[in-house]
Enzyme design. Sequence first.
Site, PDB file in Angstrom:
ATOM      1  N   ARG A   1     -46.590 -13.626  22.146  1.00  0.00           N
ATOM      2  CA  ARG A   1     -46.248 -14.741  21.694  1.00  0.00           C
ATOM      3  C   ARG A   1     -46.866 -14.694  20.099  1.00  0.00           C
ATOM      4  O   ARG A   1     -48.303 -15.053  20.423  1.00  0.00           O
ATOM      5  CB  ARG A   1     -46.309 -16.216  21.892  1.00  0.00           C
ATOM      6  CG  ARG A   1     -46.163 -17.480  21.042  1.00  0.00           C
ATOM      7  CD  ARG A   1     -44.761 -17.187  20.737  1.00  0.00           C
ATOM      8  NE  ARG A   1     -43.517 -17.593  21.886  1.00  0.00           N
ATOM      9  CZ  ARG A   1     -42.361 -17.567  21.438  1.00  0.00           C
ATOM     10  NH1 ARG A   1     -41.816 -17.732  20.563  1.00  0.00           N
ATOM     11  NH2 ARG A   1     -42.299 -18.733  22.454  1.00  0.00           N
TER      12      ARG A   1
ATOM     13  N   ARG B   1     -38.299  -5.995  23.774  1.00  0.00           N
ATOM     14  CA  ARG B   1     -39.713  -6.903  23.851  1.00  0.00           C
ATOM     15  C   ARG B   1     -40.620  -6.888  25.359  1.00  0.00           C
ATOM     16  O   ARG B   1     -41.517  -6.909  25.057  1.00  0.00           O
ATOM     17  CB  ARG B   1     -39.500  -7.971  22.854  1.00  0.00           C
ATOM     18  CG  ARG B   1     -38.967  -9.007  22.967  1.00  0.00           C
ATOM     19  CD  ARG B   1     -38.718  -9.897  22.317  1.00  0.00           C
ATOM     20  NE  ARG B   1     -38.219 -11.172  23.563  1.00  0.00           N
ATOM     21  CZ  ARG B   1     -38.684 -12.636  22.558  1.00  0.00           C
ATOM     22  NH1 ARG B   1     -39.070 -12.746  21.497  1.00  0.00           N
ATOM     23  NH2 ARG B   1     -37.355 -13.708  22.957  1.00  0.00           N
TER      24      ARG B   1
ATOM     25  N   HIS C   1     -39.600  -8.984  14.340  1.00  0.00           N
ATOM     26  CA  HIS C   1     -40.382 -10.805  14.010  1.00  0.00           C
ATOM     27  C   HIS C   1     -41.703 -11.045  13.935  1.00  0.00           C
ATOM     28  O   HIS C   1     -42.003 -11.447  14.528  1.00  0.00           O
ATOM     29  CB  HIS C   1     -39.500 -11.026  15.928  1.00  0.00           C
ATOM     30  CG  HIS C   1     -38.968 -11.999  16.159  1.00  0.00           C
ATOM     31  ND1 HIS C   1     -40.135 -13.426  15.461  1.00  0.00           N
ATOM     32  CD2 HIS C   1     -38.283 -13.429  15.757  1.00  0.00           C
ATOM     33  CE1 HIS C   1     -39.862 -14.831  15.936  1.00  0.00           C
ATOM     34  NE2 HIS C   1     -38.835 -14.733  16.348  1.00  0.00           N
TER      35      HIS C   1
ATOM     36  N   ASP D   1     -35.499 -22.608   9.677  1.00  0.00           N
ATOM     37  CA  ASP D   1     -34.939 -21.184  11.224  1.00  0.00           C
ATOM     38  C   ASP D   1     -33.727 -21.140   9.891  1.00  0.00           C
ATOM     39  O   ASP D   1     -32.601 -21.681  10.401  1.00  0.00           O
ATOM     40  CB  ASP D   1     -35.050 -21.958  12.635  1.00  0.00           C
ATOM     41  CG  ASP D   1     -34.630 -20.994  13.382  1.00  0.00           C
ATOM     42  OD1 ASP D   1     -34.215 -21.134  14.187  1.00  0.00           O
ATOM     43  OD2 ASP D   1     -34.315 -19.978  12.908  1.00  0.00           O
TER      44      ASP D   1
ATOM     45  N   GLU E   1     -39.797 -12.825   9.139  1.00  0.00           N
ATOM     46  CA  GLU E   1     -38.811 -11.555  10.098  1.00  0.00           C
ATOM     47  C   GLU E   1     -38.330 -10.556   9.034  1.00  0.00           C
ATOM     48  O   GLU E   1     -36.624 -11.065   8.343  1.00  0.00           O
ATOM     49  CB  GLU E   1     -38.216 -11.606  11.129  1.00  0.00           C
ATOM     50  CG  GLU E   1     -38.844 -13.260  11.667  1.00  0.00           C
ATOM     51  CD  GLU E   1     -38.001 -14.220  12.734  1.00  0.00           C
ATOM     52  OE1 GLU E   1     -36.756 -13.613  13.265  1.00  0.00           O
ATOM     53  OE2 GLU E   1     -38.646 -15.855  13.021  1.00  0.00           O
TER      54      GLU E   1
HETATM   55  O1  TA6 Z   1     -36.616 -15.767  14.934  1.00  0.00           O
HETATM   56  C1  TA6 Z   1     -36.209 -17.084  14.720  1.00  0.00           C
HETATM   57  C2  TA6 Z   1     -35.995 -17.822  16.478  1.00  0.00           C
HETATM   58  O2  TA6 Z   1     -34.542 -16.983  16.590  1.00  0.00           O
HETATM   59  C3  TA6 Z   1     -36.048 -19.023  17.344  1.00  0.00           C
HETATM   60  O3  TA6 Z   1     -35.028 -19.308  16.018  1.00  0.00           O
HETATM   61  C4  TA6 Z   1     -36.722 -19.292  17.836  1.00  0.00           C
HETATM   62  O4  TA6 Z   1     -35.837 -18.874  18.357  1.00  0.00           O
HETATM   63  C5  TA6 Z   1     -37.532 -17.461  17.828  1.00  0.00           C
HETATM   64  O5  TA6 Z   1     -36.043 -16.494  17.001  1.00  0.00           O
HETATM   65  C6  TA6 Z   1     -38.698 -17.341  18.546  1.00  0.00           C
HETATM   66  O6  TA6 Z   1     -37.832 -16.509  19.495  1.00  0.00           O
HETATM   67  P1  TA6 Z   1     -38.122 -16.789  21.140  1.00  0.00           P
HETATM   68  O7  TA6 Z   1     -37.153 -15.815  22.538  1.00  0.00           O
HETATM   69  O8  TA6 Z   1     -39.550 -15.759  20.694  1.00  0.00           O
HETATM   70  O9  TA6 Z   1     -38.897 -17.472  21.686  1.00  0.00           O
END
Ligand code: TA6
Length: 300
Positions: A76, A99, A168, A213, A272
């Site tokens: 994270r 990942r 991301h 988002d 991202e």
């Molecule tokens: O990039 C934004 C997103 O798609 C959000 O909708 C949220 O789901 C975020 O990615 C984090 O995703 P994750 O699977 O890393 O918790």
Amino acid sequence: MSNDLVPGELQRYAIPGRVTITNENGGLPAVRITTDDSTAEICLHGAHITQFQKDDEPPLLFLSHLSQFVADKPIRGGVPIVFPWFGPRAGAAMHGYARLVTWYLAKTEVTADGSVKVVFLLPDAIAQQNGLHAQVRFVVTVKDTLTMELTVTNTSATENFSYEDCLHTYFMVGDIGSVSIAGLKGRTYLDKPANFARKLETWDVIWIASEVDRVYLDTTDTVEIRDTKLNRTIRIEKSGSNSTVVWNPWVEKARAMTDFDDEEYRQMVCVESGNVGESKITLAPGKSASMKVVVSSRKT
Ligand code: TA6
């Protein structure tokens, strides 16, 4: 935990004074980089950049202090590599499997200008397990900037290969209330909290005061994060990417994430760079595509 617990074969990638191989994050092997201007760390798990910091600045990347470092979970924070799909997929991992797997560390080197360059490959065994007829290479170059390049090659002799990709990136900010994001005016975006409604960005800069988002479509533009608490501007330049995603989970979504502290949404914003949805990439047999992102910062 000392280096000698890391499998011996990785130690050959160490470079005295520049590259060490460590395993302090939950025992996961990682490449720790020191240049004359910065430090960085990249876990082989997900080829995941977990740290980048210039010597005279706070960290540029956010990493949750609740992040897990385990084999089948995403880290994270830092720079998750999203591939070969973005978002959910029935019966499969959110944001793809890249990942979640250990990448092969192929090379470390110090270049003529003192940058440290690290090359990762998605293992062939992972590709085969997932029916992927492609080679995926991720090259990270560290100096006073952080350069990331993801290259995908269609290794099929006969079939096209379509995929989405996204770096991301979680950026560290002083406080989300002191942050504005510039560079997206005039672009159309999909607004996820509004059921992916298609909207036009009319603001010169974006402020964040609730969950954001957004998938900005058809944009190759440079984006800047202006942080008046840390008195710095982060610049995100890219090539080979037609989508930019801006995300902050805000209060409710932060509370819902077990690997993210309730208040950590105030210290981060994701900008991202990728190719998602309408901008997904289709490669003819034997063809390649590269996405390159250069992250820099300046005091402001
Ligand atoms: O990039 C934004 C997103 O798609 C959000 O909708 C949220 O789901 C975020 O990615 C984090 O995703 P994750 O699977 O890393 O918790």
